[in-house]
Design an enzyme around this catalytic site. Sequence first.
Site, PDB file in Angstrom:
ATOM      1  N   HIS A 191       5.916  -7.438  -2.573  1.00 28.61           N
ATOM      2  CA  HIS A 191       6.050  -8.881  -2.782  1.00 28.61           C
ATOM      3  C   HIS A 191       4.978  -9.330  -3.771  1.00 28.61           C
ATOM      4  CE1 HIS A 191       2.634  -9.019  -0.103  1.00 28.61           C
ATOM      5  NE2 HIS A 191       3.333  -8.440   0.867  1.00 28.61           N
ATOM      6  N   HIS A 228       1.478  -7.848  -3.582  1.00 26.36           N
ATOM      7  CA  HIS A 228       1.276  -6.517  -4.158  1.00 26.36           C
ATOM      8  C   HIS A 228       1.195  -6.606  -5.692  1.00 26.36           C
ATOM      9  CE1 HIS A 228       3.486  -5.330  -0.347  1.00 26.36           C
ATOM     10  NE2 HIS A 228       2.407  -4.565  -0.278  1.00 26.36           N
TER      11      HIS A 228
END
Length: 287
Positions: A42, A45
């Site tokens: 997501h 990250h």
Amino acid sequence: MPAKPPRTIATITKISRLRKRIAEWRAAGESIALVPTMGALHEGHLTLVNRAKRKATRTVVSIFVNPGQFAPHEDLNTYPRDMAGDLGKLTTAGADLVWSPDVDEMYPQGFSTKIQAGSASDSLETEFRPHFFGGVTTVCCKLFNQVAPDFAVFGEKDYQQLCVIRQMVDDLDMGLKIVGVPTVRGRDGLALSSRNAYLSAEERQIAPTLNQTLKSLAEAASRGQRLGSAENRAKAQLIKAGFKSVDYIVVRDAETLGVWSVKSGRPGRALAAAWLDKTRLIDNIKV
Ligand code: PAF
């Protein structure tokens, strides 16, 4: 002419090939940053990937759902997986390589050496997930040996994990630098997490209360209110909001995760783990 879409990011699944690629980069004078992940990527990250790209000339993202950090009753089998989506996101983000070994490559027959996590792992998560940090330190040690990065980038969302990894790297003289990156949140304050995918619409409405409650606790702590009472109030606030149970909501020393008081003059950290039905959420903020 329309711009050509970038070529899909290279993925390596065997240690021998990974070492070859790393050796080529090193021979060309490149520096390397590693972003260890379990996939289901997501925005949080991708922020780590951006930070990694600013630290080194090459960015490796590992995607490995590590069985070593899940207890038998936990969500290893249902943990969200989306390799195709992850590769698309990492291609767009401009990472250089995905290191994605399978379980047999990471833990071949006969594997038995484990890293015992240090004192930063003594409380909090360990009281509820005693297996967790041994699994995390062992896999991170292996990832660091496999990729041999100059930097490894971790999110502050898993704050205790970041402290435990820093301690391991210091204690074992591992020759890399650990970079911590602030948590990425939704507009309502909910920390982004792969496990948010488990939340029902109703639970998703309640979830931001975790961050709001941590903020009130951090404020009370920095005003010098009695910690025990402030922590109990915070716990009651979460239950009232609809959390099924609270594993912990406490203020600790930001570095050692030991006891903290405002009088110490040291930075504190408010940390929490709580259950919304079957989903366990964690979060933390500066005090
Ligand atoms: O934070 C995670 O996603 C995991 O604990 C890590 C660091 C990739 C180790 O498996």
